[in-house]
Design a protein around this motif. Structure first.
Motif, PDB file in Angstrom:
ATOM      1  N   UNK A   1       0.823  -1.209   0.000  1.00 24.48           N
ATOM      2  CA  UNK A   1       0.000   0.000   0.000  1.00 24.48           C
ATOM      3  C   UNK A   1       0.858   1.262   0.000  1.00 24.48           C
ATOM      4  N   UNK A   2       1.997   1.207   0.663  1.00 23.24           N
ATOM      5  CA  UNK A   2       2.904   2.356   0.635  1.00 23.24           C
ATOM      6  C   UNK A   2       3.571   2.490  -0.732  1.00 23.24           C
ATOM      7  N   UNK A   3       4.014   1.372  -1.285  1.00 20.96           N
ATOM      8  CA  UNK A   3       4.773   1.424  -2.535  1.00 20.96           C
ATOM      9  C   UNK A   3       3.912   1.861  -3.723  1.00 20.96           C
ATOM     10  N   UNK A   4       2.626   1.524  -3.704  1.00 23.02           N
ATOM     11  CA  UNK A   4       1.823   1.847  -4.882  1.00 23.02           C
ATOM     12  C   UNK A   4       1.485   3.326  -4.967  1.00 23.02           C
ATOM     13  N   UNK A   5       1.882   4.104  -3.992  1.00 19.53           N
ATOM     14  CA  UNK A   5       1.729   5.558  -4.089  1.00 19.53           C
ATOM     15  C   UNK A   5       2.904   6.207  -4.830  1.00 19.53           C
ATOM     16  N   UNK A   6       3.970   5.436  -5.095  1.00 25.38           N
ATOM     17  CA  UNK A   6       5.150   5.999  -5.759  1.00 25.38           C
ATOM     18  C   UNK A   6       4.915   6.068  -7.264  1.00 25.38           C
ATOM     19  N   UNK A   7       5.071   7.241  -7.865  1.00 22.19           N
ATOM     20  CA  UNK A   7       4.838   7.352  -9.314  1.00 22.19           C
ATOM     21  C   UNK A   7       5.948   6.686 -10.118  1.00 22.19           C
ATOM     22  N   UNK A   8       5.559   6.051 -11.206  1.00 21.53           N
ATOM     23  CA  UNK A   8       6.520   5.438 -12.136  1.00 21.53           C
ATOM     24  C   UNK A   8       7.430   4.408 -11.460  1.00 21.53           C
TER      25      UNK A   8
ATOM     26  N   UNK B   1      19.210   2.419 -13.467  1.00 21.62           N
ATOM     27  CA  UNK B   1      19.911   2.059 -12.232  1.00 21.62           C
ATOM     28  C   UNK B   1      19.025   1.099 -11.456  1.00 21.62           C
ATOM     29  N   UNK B   2      19.522  -0.114 -11.251  1.00 20.99           N
ATOM     30  CA  UNK B   2      18.777  -1.138 -10.515  1.00 20.99           C
ATOM     31  C   UNK B   2      19.376  -1.272  -9.127  1.00 20.99           C
TER      32      UNK B   2
ATOM     33  N   UNK C   1      15.257   6.015  -2.021  1.00 19.81           N
ATOM     34  CA  UNK C   1      16.012   6.017  -3.267  1.00 19.81           C
ATOM     35  C   UNK C   1      15.144   6.472  -4.442  1.00 19.81           C
ATOM     36  N   UNK C   2      13.873   6.110  -4.417  1.00 16.34           N
ATOM     37  CA  UNK C   2      12.960   6.538  -5.477  1.00 16.34           C
ATOM     38  C   UNK C   2      12.853   8.061  -5.494  1.00 16.34           C
ATOM     39  N   UNK C   3      12.707   8.679  -4.308  1.00 14.76           N
ATOM     40  CA  UNK C   3      12.629  10.141  -4.229  1.00 14.76           C
ATOM     41  C   UNK C   3      13.934  10.787  -4.705  1.00 14.76           C
ATOM     42  N   UNK C   4      15.051  10.197  -4.317  1.00 14.69           N
ATOM     43  CA  UNK C   4      16.351  10.814  -4.574  1.00 14.69           C
ATOM     44  C   UNK C   4      16.747  10.766  -6.043  1.00 14.69           C
ATOM     45  N   UNK C   5      16.359   9.693  -6.753  1.00 19.71           N
ATOM     46  CA  UNK C   5      16.896   9.499  -8.103  1.00 19.71           C
ATOM     47  C   UNK C   5      15.858   9.532  -9.222  1.00 19.71           C
ATOM     48  N   UNK C   6      14.593   9.579  -8.911  1.00 21.04           N
ATOM     49  CA  UNK C   6      13.582   9.668  -9.973  1.00 21.04           C
ATOM     50  C   UNK C   6      13.785  10.954 -10.767  1.00 21.04           C
TER      51      UNK C   6
ATOM     52  N   UNK D   1      17.695   9.421 -13.255  1.00 19.23           N
ATOM     53  CA  UNK D   1      17.958   8.185 -13.985  1.00 19.23           C
ATOM     54  C   UNK D   1      16.635   7.423 -14.059  1.00 19.23           C
ATOM     55  N   UNK D   2      16.615   6.333 -14.807  1.00 16.44           N
ATOM     56  CA  UNK D   2      15.471   5.421 -14.771  1.00 16.44           C
ATOM     57  C   UNK D   2      15.699   4.488 -13.586  1.00 16.44           C
ATOM     58  N   UNK D   3      14.848   4.574 -12.583  1.00 17.88           N
ATOM     59  CA  UNK D   3      15.055   3.855 -11.325  1.00 17.88           C
ATOM     60  C   UNK D   3      14.280   2.543 -11.336  1.00 17.88           C
ATOM     61  N   UNK D   4      14.952   1.474 -10.890  1.00 13.63           N
ATOM     62  CA  UNK D   4      14.306   0.176 -10.767  1.00 13.63           C
ATOM     63  C   UNK D   4      14.819  -0.516  -9.510  1.00 13.63           C
ATOM     64  N   UNK D   5      14.030  -1.437  -8.985  1.00 15.53           N
ATOM     65  CA  UNK D   5      14.389  -2.118  -7.740  1.00 15.53           C
ATOM     66  C   UNK D   5      14.244  -3.627  -7.890  1.00 15.53           C
TER      67      UNK D   5
END
Length: 430
Positions: free
Chosen positions: A179-186, A332-333, A346-351, A354-358
C-alpha cells in the motif's frame, strides 16, 4: 489460493519438496550458465556455503538427514517437457529463442552433480565441485533448501491456529508495504527473493500479492518457475561469479585487471547487445568505472548491489556524464538489502535523474521479523559463492568489506591490482 498455513502444518506431504523443478532458480543463473557453457565449459569450479550470520546455528536447527533428503531430491530433477518448451519458445526481454539449441540440449539432459556435506560445530560445510556450468546451478536450490528447512524447524511445533495467525500477520505486514509502494509514481519493482525466501509457497504468494497490489509497477520475478506459472516476465542478467571466476583464471596482474571487462565483452557477444546491465562492485565500483573502456558507457545501465546505494548511483551518474552519456536515459537497478523505507528514499532521490528500478529480495520474500518469540524466523545472511576455479582461490571485494570473500592475502593483492582504497564497513542484514 493455497492455504499456506495448512500446508505447513502438513509438511510431511510428499507434495511439498522444497525445490520442485530445475526452473526453481533465478533467471540470471540460466543466462550466465549459457554464457559459461559457451566460453568456459571445462573450467573446474568449487562453490561453498557461507553463513555470514554465525549466530544462527544451522546444524543445530536443520536435521542432517532432512537436508540430505532434500539435496538428493534436487539431484533427481530434470527439465519437464513443458519447462523446456517455455525456455525454448518464450520471449525474454523482447527476444525469442534467448537460449540456443545446443545449450538447451545439454540442459535437458542435465542432472546436478554430487555434493559434499559435513557438520562442523554448529554449522554445515556444504560444497559443490565440478565443471562450472553444472555446479553453478546448485547455488540457488541449495540456499532455498537450507532457508526453508530452517523455517520448517522453527514452525514445527506450532499448532494449526498459531500458524494461521502467523501467516495472517505476515500477509498483513507485506500488504502494508504494498500500500505504501503503490503511491510511488513510475515505480519499477521486481521480485529478487528466491535465494533466501521463507519458502517456495510464500514466495509465490508474495509475487501474486505484488501483481494484484502494484499492477504494472511490478515488472516480474527472478524465479523462472514462478514466472512460467504466473505468466509474467523473468527478470535477471548476470552476477558476481562471472568476474570472480574469470579473475581467478588470470595468469598475471595485468590479466587480472582486465578480467572484469573480458567478462562483459563475452557477455556482449553472447547476447548480441541485449541484457547490457553492468554489475560494477565485484572489485570496487569507483575504480571499475574509472578504468572501464568507452564502449561500456553505452550500455543500458548498472545494478547497485553493495555499499551505500545512493553513493553508488551518484558514482555511476558522474561517470556517464564524464563519458558523454545522458544519465536520464540510463537504468539504475538497486538490489542490496532493500525494504520499503529504502525503496521510498532512493525513489525520491533518483527519480528523474535516472530510470530507477528495484530488485527486492529477502525482505520481500522472508520478512517474518517480530512475528515469533525470540525472533527465530528473522532472515539471515546465507550465501553460496564460487571459492575456487581450476585450483585457484576466487575473490570478491565488494563495495562493503563485510561482503568480501576469499583468502585475506588474495583480497589484499586484488585490492592493490584494482586500486581499492579504504572502504566503509556496513552491516550485512540479509
Amino acid at each position: 489460493m493455497v492455504d499456506i498455513a495448512t500446508r505447513v502444518y502438513n509438511h510431511h506431504w510428499k507434495i511439498d519438496p522444497i525445490v520442485r523443478s530445475l526452473l526453481d532458480t533465478d533467471f540470471y543463473k540460466l543466462l550466465m550458465c549459457q554464457s559459461v557453457f559457451r566460453n568456459k565449459p571445462d573450467t573446474n569450479v568449487t562453490f561453498s556455503l557461507i553463513n555470514r550470520t554465525q549466530s544462527v546455528p544451522l546444524a543445530k536447527l536443520v536435521d542432517e538427514g532432512e537436508l540430505r533428503e532434500q539435496l538428493d531430491h534436487v539431484r533427481s530433477l530434470s527439465l519437464a517437457r513443458g519447462e523446456s518448451t517455455w525456455l525454448r519458445g518464450n520471449t525474454f526481454y523482447g527476444k525469442r529463442q534467448m537460449f540456443r539449441p545446443d545449450f538447451m540440449e545439454w540442459f535437458e539432459a542435465l542432472r546436478l552433480p554430487p555434493y559434499h556435506l559435513e557438520r562442523v560445530g554448529d554449522q554445515y560445510e556444504l560444497t559443490f565441485e565440478g565443471k562450472w556450468p553444472e555446479v553453478m546451478l546448485w547455488e540457488i536450490p541449495a540456499l532455498a533448501v537450507l532457508m526453508e528447512l530452517r523455517s520448517r524447524a522453527v514452525l514445527r511445533d506450532l499448532g494449526r491456529f498459531e500458524l494461521q495467525v502467523l501467516y495472517a500477520r505476515a500477509m498483513t505486514k507485506l500488504w502494508e508495504k504494498v500500500e505504501r509502494l503503490r503511491t510511488l509514481p513510475n515505480l519499477r519493482l521486481a521480485d529478487f527473493g528466491t535465494r533466501r525466501r521463507h519458502s517456495f509457497l510464500w514466495q509465490d504468494w508474495c509475487v501474486q500479492a505484488m501483481l494484484e497490489g502494484l499492477g504494472g509497477a511490478f515488472i516480474g520475478t527472478s524465479n523462472c518457475l514462478i514466472a512460467m506459472r504466473r505468466d509474467i516476465e523473468a527478470i535477471g542478467t548476470n552476477a558476481h561469479e562471472l568476474p570472480m571466476v574469470y579473475a581467478a583464471l588470470a595468469d598475471s596482474d595485468a590479466e587480472l585487471a582486465e578480467a572484469p571487462y573480458k567478462v562483459l565483452a563475452d557477455w556482449h557477444e553472447e547476447h548480441s547487445g541485449n541484457l547490457r546491465i553492468i554489475l560494477p562492485d565485484t572489485y570496487g565500483t569507483r575504480n571499475f568505472l574509472r578504468n572501464a573502456p568507452d564502449w561500456l558507457a553505452g550500455w543500458t545501465g548498472v545494478r547497485i548491489d553493495s555499499g551505500d546505494p545512493a553513493e553508488g548511483a551518484e558514482i555511476a551518474i558522474a561517470w556517464w556524464k564524464q563519458r558523454g552519456e545522458d544519465p536520464t536515459k540510463k537504468l539504475v537497478i538497486f538490489s542490496d538489502g532493500l525494504d520499503v523505507d529504502k525503496i521510498e528514499e532512493l525513489h525520491r532521490q533518483f527519480s528523474g535523474r535516472v530510470i530507477v528500478s528495484f530488485g527486492w529480495g529477502t525482505l520481500l520474500t522472508n520478512d517474518f521479523r517480530g512475528l515469533t518469540p525470540d525472533d527465530r524466523l528473522a532472515p539471515f545472511s546465507l550465501v553460496c559463492k564460487a571459492t575456487e576455479a581450476n585450483g585457484r582461490p576466487c575473490v570478491k571485494i565488494s563495495d562493503n568489506p563485510n561482503k568480501a570473500t576469499g583468502p585475506k592475502a588474495e583480497i589484499e593483492r586484488y585490492k592493490q591490482v584494482f586500486g581499492v582504497g579504504t572502504q566503509a564497513e556496513m552491516e550485512v542484514l540479509v
